[in-house]
Design a protein around this motif. Structure first.
Motif, PDB file in Angstrom:
ATOM      1  N   LEU A 105      92.271  35.542 -37.253  1.00 26.32           N
ATOM      2  CA  LEU A 105      93.502  34.312 -37.626  1.00 26.32           C
ATOM      3  C   LEU A 105      93.192  33.980 -36.156  1.00 26.32           C
ATOM      4  O   LEU A 105      92.590  34.415 -34.904  1.00 26.32           O
ATOM      5  N   PHE A 106      93.452  32.316 -36.217  1.00 23.74           N
ATOM      6  CA  PHE A 106      93.265  31.864 -35.012  1.00 23.74           C
ATOM      7  C   PHE A 106      94.073  30.872 -34.688  1.00 23.74           C
ATOM      8  O   PHE A 106      94.815  30.290 -36.054  1.00 23.74           O
ATOM      9  N   ILE A 182     100.318  41.155 -35.187  1.00 22.25           N
ATOM     10  CA  ILE A 182     100.484  39.034 -35.453  1.00 22.25           C
ATOM     11  C   ILE A 182     100.977  38.946 -36.943  1.00 22.25           C
ATOM     12  O   ILE A 182     100.094  40.289 -37.961  1.00 22.25           O
ATOM     13  N   VAL A 183     102.032  38.902 -38.126  1.00 21.01           N
ATOM     14  CA  VAL A 183     102.073  39.068 -38.998  1.00 21.01           C
ATOM     15  C   VAL A 183     102.392  37.480 -39.189  1.00 21.01           C
ATOM     16  O   VAL A 183     103.039  36.732 -38.579  1.00 21.01           O
ATOM     17  N   VAL A 184     101.426  37.125 -40.385  1.00 19.59           N
ATOM     18  CA  VAL A 184     101.941  35.427 -40.526  1.00 19.59           C
ATOM     19  C   VAL A 184     102.661  35.147 -42.054  1.00 19.59           C
ATOM     20  O   VAL A 184     101.604  36.092 -42.631  1.00 19.59           O
ATOM     21  N   ILE A 262     104.684  33.094 -38.326  1.00 22.39           N
ATOM     22  CA  ILE A 262     104.311  33.881 -36.945  1.00 22.39           C
ATOM     23  C   ILE A 262     104.091  34.599 -36.297  1.00 22.39           C
ATOM     24  O   ILE A 262     105.575  33.706 -35.282  1.00 22.39           O
ATOM     25  N   GLY A 263     104.427  35.344 -36.069  1.00 19.91           N
ATOM     26  CA  GLY A 263     105.842  37.125 -35.371  1.00 19.91           C
ATOM     27  C   GLY A 263     104.351  37.628 -34.746  1.00 19.91           C
ATOM     28  O   GLY A 263     103.658  38.098 -35.222  1.00 19.91           O
ATOM     29  N   TYR A 264     104.535  38.037 -33.295  1.00 21.49           N
ATOM     30  CA  TYR A 264     104.159  38.190 -32.723  1.00 21.49           C
ATOM     31  C   TYR A 264     105.301  39.363 -31.930  1.00 21.49           C
ATOM     32  O   TYR A 264     106.332  39.587 -31.625  1.00 21.49           O
ATOM     33  N   THR A 265     104.956  41.532 -31.932  1.00 21.24           N
ATOM     34  CA  THR A 265     105.238  42.545 -31.402  1.00 21.24           C
ATOM     35  C   THR A 265     104.381  43.507 -31.264  1.00 21.24           C
ATOM     36  O   THR A 265     102.780  43.512 -31.264  1.00 21.24           O
ATOM     37  N   ARG A 266     104.980  44.037 -30.266  1.00 14.22           N
ATOM     38  CA  ARG A 266     104.385  45.152 -29.994  1.00 14.22           C
ATOM     39  C   ARG A 266     104.951  46.395 -30.649  1.00 14.22           C
ATOM     40  O   ARG A 266     103.947  47.420 -30.514  1.00 14.22           O
ATOM     41  N   ARG A 267     105.672  46.227 -31.606  1.00 17.80           N
ATOM     42  CA  ARG A 267     105.832  47.439 -32.578  1.00 17.80           C
ATOM     43  C   ARG A 267     105.837  46.860 -33.252  1.00 17.80           C
ATOM     44  O   ARG A 267     106.913  46.303 -34.166  1.00 17.80           O
ATOM     45  N   LEU A 268     105.055  47.246 -34.563  1.00 14.00           N
ATOM     46  CA  LEU A 268     104.693  46.516 -36.278  1.00 14.00           C
ATOM     47  C   LEU A 268     105.715  46.522 -36.959  1.00 14.00           C
ATOM     48  O   LEU A 268     106.646  46.434 -37.730  1.00 14.00           O
ATOM     49  N   TRP A 269     106.188  48.248 -36.727  1.00 11.39           N
ATOM     50  CA  TRP A 269     107.142  48.033 -37.465  1.00 11.39           C
ATOM     51  C   TRP A 269     108.797  47.280 -37.619  1.00 11.39           C
ATOM     52  O   TRP A 269     109.827  47.153 -38.662  1.00 11.39           O
ATOM     53  N   THR A 300      99.623  38.246 -44.544  1.00  7.83           N
ATOM     54  CA  THR A 300      98.317  38.825 -43.636  1.00  7.83           C
ATOM     55  C   THR A 300      99.124  39.212 -42.067  1.00  7.83           C
ATOM     56  O   THR A 300      99.801  38.419 -41.273  1.00  7.83           O
ATOM     57  N   THR A 301      98.135  40.696 -41.777  1.00  7.82           N
ATOM     58  CA  THR A 301      98.684  41.067 -40.412  1.00  7.82           C
ATOM     59  C   THR A 301      97.340  41.722 -40.160  1.00  7.82           C
ATOM     60  O   THR A 301      96.715  41.329 -40.147  1.00  7.82           O
ATOM     61  N   PHE A 302      97.599  41.354 -38.819  1.00  4.69           N
ATOM     62  CA  PHE A 302      96.617  40.651 -37.632  1.00  4.69           C
ATOM     63  C   PHE A 302      96.951  41.956 -36.396  1.00  4.69           C
ATOM     64  O   PHE A 302      98.167  42.043 -35.814  1.00  4.69           O
TER      65      PHE A 302
END
Length: 314
Positions: A105-106, A182-184, A262-269, A300-302
């Motif tokens: 992902l870019f 990252i989850v999009v 698009i979400g950025y997180t320290r904890r994917l859960w 999609t998860t990155f």
């Protein structure tokens, strides 16, 4: 005798919301030369970014790179981040959060559309023959950071010192330190159906007033609002935030209206729990009513490693 650690520099996952953004998801062609080309390109990304950003230093250019689970081992040869895995489909009684492929992902951001365009052009020139475009979505800022449903988007984002704690992995996973999950998801909206609702009905679904963005209490029926379903607490009652950089996209001429989440997180859960509550419901069966008007086309998860790690790939 003192020991020194190699400094870890995070990517600019907390770059400010800009007027334009491009969300580019690629699949890496599974050949040794392709993987080598991608690895070299990612390692040299800072140089490419400087080459484009210098055209207008006030454009607030930034590019964040995420690497998917399927390509992580071959591309990096490094230990896997603890929570990294493919996006898991979530199937509710009425709606499904689909899982779709993607290796890289870019997330390209700038105040100027032409800066985003030029960076993407030069990037894909370097990756020619090594990757295939899975999805390319161009987003834009809509008035006072509203989505196409008419509501302010991103109000719950952490600010100031709370951002690193919400977004950047620390000592809990030393191999992934300085990185972020990252989850999009690419959602399209049934805008005509949404506009057929009264403002009060829309506000109950979102959980905020439309005009001035004030929080509302949930209905006594037990149906939780979008705002409430996306508020996540752990077993100790601690609330966990994520950083959203959502953007509207679409074309009135083609009848396409959407939001790129698009979400950025320290904890994917945390994001996974949000999606479970939205699609399955809390309690189960009372899904997020925004899904009756918004359909996810992708999921999609990155993992966005630190810029220090990216530079060390080659």
């Amino acid at each position: 005798m003192s020991s020194q650690r190699v400094p870890i520099e995070p990517q600019r996952v907390d770059a400010p919301l800009t007027a334009s953004a491009t969300f580019l998801v690629l699949k890496v062609n599974r050949t040794p030369d392709s993987v080598k080309t991608v690895r070299s390109t990612l390692a040299g990304l800072d140089s490419l970014a400087k080459n484009v950003a210098i055209r207008d230093l006030s454009s607030r250019f930034a590019c964040t790179v995420g690497i998917g689970s399927d390509i992580w081992d071959d591309l990096t040869g490094l230990p896997r981040p603890a929570e990294l895995h493919n996006f898991r489909e979530i199937k509710g009684a009425k709606h499904t959060a689909v899982s779709t492929p993607g290796d890289i992902l870019f997330h390209i951001r700038s105040e100027r559309r032409d800066i985003c365009f030029e960076f993407e052009r030069q990037l894909l020139d370097q990756l020619a023959g090594a990757t295939t475009v899975v999805d390319e979505t161009v987003g834009f800022r809509y008035f006072d950071v509203r989505d196409l449903l008419g509501f302010v988007d991103g109000t719950a984002n952490p600010v100031g010192p709370a951002v690193p704690d919400s977004v950047l992995i620390a000592e809990e996973d030393t191999a992934a330190q300085g990185g972020s999950y990252i989850v999009v998801q690419k959602y399209t909206h049934a805008l005509s159906a949404w506009k057929s609702l009264s403002t009060e009905q829309q506000e109950k679904i979102i959980g905020r007033t439309k005009w001035d963005n004030v929080e509302l209490d949930d209905a006594e029926s037990g149906q939780k609002s979008h705002k409430t379903l996306n508020t996540i607490e752990d077993e100790q009652g601690n609330e966990h935030d994520i950083l959203r950089d959502n953007m509207p996209f679409g074309s009135p001429g083609s009848g396409e209206f959407g939001t790129y989440f698009i979400g950025y997180t320290r904890r994917l859960w945390v994001i996974e729990k949000m999606l479970e509550r939205m699609f399955i419901g809390d309690p189960p069966g009372l899904h997020d009513q925004i899904l009756d008007f918004s359909t996810p086309l992708t999921g999609t998860t990155f993992f966005a490693p630190s810029s220090s790690l990216l530079a060390s790939l080659e």
